[in-house]
Motif scaffolding. Structure first.
Motif, mmCIF file in Angstrom:
data_model
loop_
_atom_site.group_PDB
_atom_site.id
_atom_site.type_symbol
_atom_site.label_atom_id
_atom_site.label_comp_id
_atom_site.label_asym_id
_atom_site.label_seq_id
_atom_site.Cartn_x
_atom_site.Cartn_y
_atom_site.Cartn_z
ATOM 1 N N SER A 153 0.846 -1.190 0.000
ATOM 2 C CA SER A 153 0.000 0.000 0.000
ATOM 3 C C SER A 153 0.887 1.247 0.000
ATOM 4 O O SER A 153 1.794 1.368 0.825
ATOM 5 C CB SER A 153 -0.920 0.009 1.225
ATOM 6 N N ILE A 154 0.614 2.148 -0.922
ATOM 7 C CA ILE A 154 1.388 3.382 -1.066
ATOM 8 C C ILE A 154 0.458 4.574 -0.981
ATOM 9 O O ILE A 154 -0.638 4.572 -1.568
ATOM 10 C CB ILE A 154 2.126 3.406 -2.422
ATOM 11 N N VAL A 155 0.901 5.606 -0.281
ATOM 12 C CA VAL A 155 0.172 6.877 -0.236
ATOM 13 C C VAL A 155 1.021 7.940 -0.925
ATOM 14 O O VAL A 155 2.212 8.075 -0.638
ATOM 15 C CB VAL A 155 -0.138 7.304 1.209
ATOM 16 N N HIS A 164 -2.958 5.156 -2.980
ATOM 17 C CA HIS A 164 -3.856 6.230 -2.550
ATOM 18 C C HIS A 164 -3.249 7.574 -2.951
ATOM 19 O O HIS A 164 -2.057 7.808 -2.732
ATOM 20 C CB HIS A 164 -4.042 6.212 -1.032
ATOM 21 N N LEU A 165 -4.076 8.449 -3.504
ATOM 22 C CA LEU A 165 -3.640 9.806 -3.845
ATOM 23 C C LEU A 165 -4.461 10.798 -3.023
ATOM 24 O O LEU A 165 -5.687 10.854 -3.152
ATOM 25 C CB LEU A 165 -3.831 10.056 -5.342
ATOM 26 N N ILE A 166 -3.779 11.546 -2.164
ATOM 27 C CA ILE A 166 -4.441 12.511 -1.280
ATOM 28 C C ILE A 166 -4.172 13.919 -1.789
ATOM 29 O O ILE A 166 -3.026 14.286 -2.063
ATOM 30 C CB ILE A 166 -3.920 12.380 0.169
ATOM 31 N N ARG A 176 4.497 2.875 2.408
ATOM 32 C CA ARG A 176 5.340 4.004 2.037
ATOM 33 C C ARG A 176 4.477 5.237 1.802
ATOM 34 O O ARG A 176 3.347 5.130 1.316
ATOM 35 C CB ARG A 176 6.131 3.731 0.740
ATOM 36 N N VAL A 177 5.052 6.400 2.099
ATOM 37 C CA VAL A 177 4.388 7.676 1.823
ATOM 38 C C VAL A 177 5.325 8.520 0.969
ATOM 39 O O VAL A 177 6.489 8.725 1.325
ATOM 40 C CB VAL A 177 4.050 8.446 3.122
ATOM 41 N N PHE A 178 4.818 9.000 -0.160
ATOM 42 C CA PHE A 178 5.588 9.888 -1.034
ATOM 43 C C PHE A 178 4.949 11.273 -1.019
ATOM 44 O O PHE A 178 3.731 11.399 -1.152
ATOM 45 C CB PHE A 178 5.640 9.330 -2.463
#
Length: 379
Positions: free
Chosen positions: A155-157, A190-192, A247-249
């Motif tokens: 899962s990536i944000v 996920h795109l915030i 991970r969070v980018f």
């Protein structure tokens, strides 16, 4: 002026404007000038091809300019070091190594960095899109983990719904979908975005089209959400939304490195150097700035690579003019520009004023333009 009989022009940063100006300098060099380039990397990335590199369409070499080769061609001394301070009273750049490099004239093209400081945990746990070398190290590590454990859920944000965040989401998905077994079940991206629409700087058609593409590819879009805190294993938004992730980018609004504003250069509210139409600092005419680090006082333009590329030639001309004590040239940036946004599937979106298109032909056009840009640094 320095005590040396030769005038000294020092460049800090290997951004697009400096790369083009150095190549042009090498084609027609000025005699009796000490030309120095300070860069913290020997390979500088070309932003137009980085999303394609993430997707696996381009190699590292295809997306990076070799500053060693470029400096040699231009007759410049390359110093691999990081500038951390600017002493304008003494005309010195202070580097991380402790070196103090004097200059007669200075040019800055060091880009920008995403703003993470205000969000608790972001600086510690999120991976900023810039500086690019750190981002790529994290991305390569993530790719390897996915390849080693293709049956493990991932899962990536991604935080930020501008062109950078959207391209990153689409191209990361394109790459990881080829690596992970049954990605429709095991891969979540996920795109915030804090705004109510993607790519707010572009027209409605482009925004709506990218939203549709994002959703059709199974990327989970969270509009009008603002990140409140980042933890090692999750992101929490102010609304209470809590997303578990590996991970969070971070690809949000860019700011300037703090040392720029700490110098006596006049800056805008984001810390970017305010420059005249000649690309000179409004407060220190011996200092030039171009690319993302500069804000033109008379023109409001987005921080986009197309403007940095266009500034290369007028920047070179004005270096030459000031070194010869000649009048400088006024540079007027275009008011409209074509943006080509890769969607990770062999297609691209073109954004021009109020118009937009999406096709495989546009990806071929983008690929041709990008390769032509990089080809000028070969040989």
């Amino acid at each position: 002026m320095s005590k040396n009989l030769k005038q000294k022009l020092v460049l800090v940063g290997g951004g697009h404007s400096h790369a083009i100006a150095l190549r042009l300098w090498g084609l027609d060099p000025m005699p009796d000038i000490d030309l120095i380039l300070i860069s913290d990397v020997g390979q500088t990335p070309y932003s137009g091809m980085l999303p394609g590199h993430v997707a696996g369409f381009y190699s590292y070499a295809e997306t990076h300019i070799d500053l060693n080769k470029l400096a040699q061609f231009a007759g410049a001394e390359l110093i691999i070091d990081r500038a951390i301070n600017l002493d304008l009273d003494n005309h010195q750049i202070v580097c991380e190594s402790g070196k103090q490099i004097t200059f007669d004239y200075l040019s800055l093209d060091i880009g920008s960095t995403p703003q993470t400081i205000t969000v608790p945990g972001a600086a510690q746990y999120a991976i900023a899109a810039k500086p690019v070398p750190k981002f790529l190290d994290a991305w390569y590590s993530l790719q390897k983990t996915a390849a080693d454990r293709p049956k493990q859920a991932l899962s990536i944000v991604i935080v930020g719904g501008g062109a950078g965040g959207v391209e990153l989401a689409l191209n990361m998905q394109a790459c990881l979908s080829e690596i992970i077994d049954k990605p429709q079940d095991r891969l979540q991206i996920h795109l915030i975005h804090r705004g109510d629409r993607l790519l707010s700087g572009h027209n409605d058609w482009v925004s709506h089209k990218l939203k549709k593409i994002i959703l059709n590819k199974g990327i989970k879009l969270h509009l009008q959400e603002e990140v409140a805190a980042v933890f090692p294993d999750r992101v929490r938004c102010k609304s209470g939304l809590d997303i578990s992730c590996n991970r969070v980018f971070w690809v949000t609004q860019a700011v300037a490195p703090p040392w720029i504003e700490e110098s006596s250069l006049t800056c805008d509210r984001q810390g970017f150097i305010l420059v005249r139409d000649t690309l000179q600092s409004v407060s220190h005419p011996e200092v030039f700035a171009a690319g993302d680090i500069a804000t033109m006082t008379n023109y409001q333009r987005p921080k986009a690579g197309v403007f940095a590329v266009r500034q290369g030639r007028p920047l070179l001309h004005n270096w030459q003019q000031i070194l010869q004590n000649q009048p400088l040239q006024v540079y007027t940036p275009q008011d409209k520009y074509l943006a080509l946004i890769g969607t990770g599937d062999g297609k691209a979106i073109a954004s021009w004023s109020k118009f937009g298109w999406h096709s495989a032909l546009l990806w071929r056009v983008k690929d041709y333009i990008d390769r032509q840009f990089m080809n000028q640094f070969e040989g």
